[in-house]
Design a protein around this motif. Sequence first.
Motif, PDB file in Angstrom:
ATOM      1  N   GLY A 241       0.825  -1.202   0.000  1.00  0.00           N
ATOM      2  CA  GLY A 241       0.000   0.000   0.000  1.00  0.00           C
ATOM      3  C   GLY A 241       0.855   1.247   0.000  1.00  0.00           C
ATOM      4  O   GLY A 241       2.066   1.198  -0.241  1.00  0.00           O
ATOM      5  N   GLN A 242       0.227   2.383   0.263  1.00  0.00           N
ATOM      6  CA  GLN A 242       0.961   3.634   0.284  1.00  0.00           C
ATOM      7  C   GLN A 242       0.383   4.573   1.335  1.00  0.00           C
ATOM      8  O   GLN A 242      -0.793   4.480   1.694  1.00  0.00           O
ATOM      9  CB  GLN A 242       0.983   4.293  -1.092  1.00  0.00           C
ATOM     10  CG  GLN A 242      -0.385   4.644  -1.670  1.00  0.00           C
ATOM     11  CD  GLN A 242      -0.257   5.162  -3.090  1.00  0.00           C
ATOM     12  OE1 GLN A 242       0.233   4.471  -3.988  1.00  0.00           O
ATOM     13  NE2 GLN A 242      -0.688   6.395  -3.295  1.00  0.00           N
ATOM     14  N   PHE A 243       1.242   5.479   1.837  1.00  0.00           N
ATOM     15  CA  PHE A 243       0.845   6.386   2.893  1.00  0.00           C
ATOM     16  C   PHE A 243       1.837   7.541   2.931  1.00  0.00           C
ATOM     17  O   PHE A 243       2.979   7.413   2.491  1.00  0.00           O
ATOM     18  CB  PHE A 243       0.825   5.669   4.251  1.00  0.00           C
ATOM     19  CG  PHE A 243       2.121   4.969   4.584  1.00  0.00           C
ATOM     20  CD1 PHE A 243       3.129   5.628   5.280  1.00  0.00           C
ATOM     21  CD2 PHE A 243       2.324   3.649   4.196  1.00  0.00           C
ATOM     22  CE1 PHE A 243       4.328   4.983   5.577  1.00  0.00           C
ATOM     23  CE2 PHE A 243       3.528   3.000   4.487  1.00  0.00           C
ATOM     24  CZ  PHE A 243       4.527   3.665   5.177  1.00  0.00           C
ATOM     25  N   ARG A 244       1.412   8.675   3.467  1.00  0.00           N
ATOM     26  CA  ARG A 244       2.322   9.800   3.674  1.00  0.00           C
ATOM     27  C   ARG A 244       3.200   9.481   4.870  1.00  0.00           C
ATOM     28  O   ARG A 244       2.706   9.078   5.936  1.00  0.00           O
ATOM     29  CB  ARG A 244       1.541  11.076   3.916  1.00  0.00           C
ATOM     30  CG  ARG A 244       0.834  11.617   2.699  1.00  0.00           C
ATOM     31  CD  ARG A 244       1.801  12.149   1.654  1.00  0.00           C
ATOM     32  NE  ARG A 244       2.574  13.270   2.165  1.00  0.00           N
ATOM     33  CZ  ARG A 244       2.154  14.522   2.168  1.00  0.00           C
ATOM     34  NH1 ARG A 244       0.945  14.823   1.712  1.00  0.00           N
ATOM     35  NH2 ARG A 244       2.933  15.491   2.643  1.00  0.00           N
ATOM     36  N   GLY A 245       4.513   9.671   4.750  1.00  0.00           N
ATOM     37  CA  GLY A 245       5.366   9.339   5.872  1.00  0.00           C
ATOM     38  C   GLY A 245       6.812   9.710   5.637  1.00  0.00           C
ATOM     39  O   GLY A 245       7.192  10.233   4.579  1.00  0.00           O
TER      40      GLY A 245
END
Length: 480
Positions: A18-22
């Motif tokens: 998945g993907q996420f801001r970080g």
Amino acid sequence: MIDYELVIAGGTVVTGDGQFRGDIGIDAGVIAAVGTGLRGVATIDASGLLVMPGGVDTHCHVEQLRSDGTTDEESFVTASTSAFVGGTTTAITFSTQFKGRPIGPSLADYRARAAHAMMDYSFHQIITDPTDEVIRDEIRALVAEGIRSLKVFLTYDPLHVDDRGFLRILAAARRHGALVTVHCENYAAIGWMTEALLAAGLTAPKYHAWSRPVMVEREATYRAIALAELVDQPIQIFHVSCSEVAEEIARAQARGVKVWAETCPQYLTLTESDMDRPGFEGAKFMCSPAPRGTDAAEGLWAQIRRGTIDVVSSDHSGYGFEGTRGKRIAGAEASFRDIPNGVPGVGARMMLMFSEGVATGRITASEFVRVTATNPARLFGLTGKGRLEPGADADIVLWDAGRRSIITNAAMQHAIDYTPYEGRAMTGMPVMTLRRGVVVMRDGVVTAEPGTGRFIPRGPYDLIEPSGRVANGFAAALFA
């Protein structure tokens, strides 16, 4: 708050899940933390960019030795440069055994050449002559040195191994815990078709595809799987060119056979019509298996989405177009039989996959990460590569998903004097590459030094353990 040596901050972190801001915190070349609000002694602002694992290309022919003592044109330095430009940080290349010779001397020579690499690397060992000494002693020694994959060609002179030799290699790999990778085409059928085409005066590059149609790849794939199943030895099928071949693999996977499949960007972007160009121009697009018809690519994308094909490599095998060393080694009037097969692609692989896959909606960004980094690292036991997790090597590529560019040979920065993708419009490209926490490419400029790459020895790992199912329960021949 803990300070890290380096923090990549504010980007969209993309993993295989998945993907996420970080943010990513890095210490001593290793990912120490993934989170938000991380603080570093130094910071790279990744705002607006995708943050992904460095590419892992598990099928690259680089500075490969030839029996006459020469090598392929691509050096470890130029291949590393092109890899970094394209967002790849790790590759597996090929040490070659020559028929009638032991493995040891050529492997020692190849190790010395590879020491100049800037990317991290490991080796596949090509086995062309499975003598008693090779089977009894040398494969064991290879695995002890951390070379845990063997390559077998079911076609090509002088690399071809017959079925009995293939079985001996499979059994030896099973005993010592190595994965076997296979080039699947029917040797006799290609020879017979080639003789018939040349006798009919059909010699141009486009007839390369006629000499090795889909069924010769499909048959050899079925046969390779059947022999591997007999021995209970896990294998990977290299460079699957079309859905018909992938379906043979899917059937085997469904019955529990440990068989994996890769394809390459050339089969997703080129077609057999590219070889039908005036004069010698078609030679630029000759590789084996040959690119297929116009509908083949969509079938392959579907197989990638299904997971039947879970690795995309470059099969980088560059031969220069001009001069007399590469494609013209037998002259500009040579028949397709005598033109070296292979296309360059280590620098283009990830850009082509992103542009043709993610930007078009054929695959997601996480699927892109899986097939270009996470899956190849997992399959070949590269335990520190292909993932953005604490403890993994800080091999990271920052990707501008919206940037538009045109592929040119100059931009590829490899040693080969052409790219088969010249002039192709791209959406998305890497703007920064880090290898073990060090910036090695920024905006197309490579700053790494020769010799800074590391050889990656591969220890035993569960994924390639045999399934335990042996025909009739008879295993004596496998363990002798």
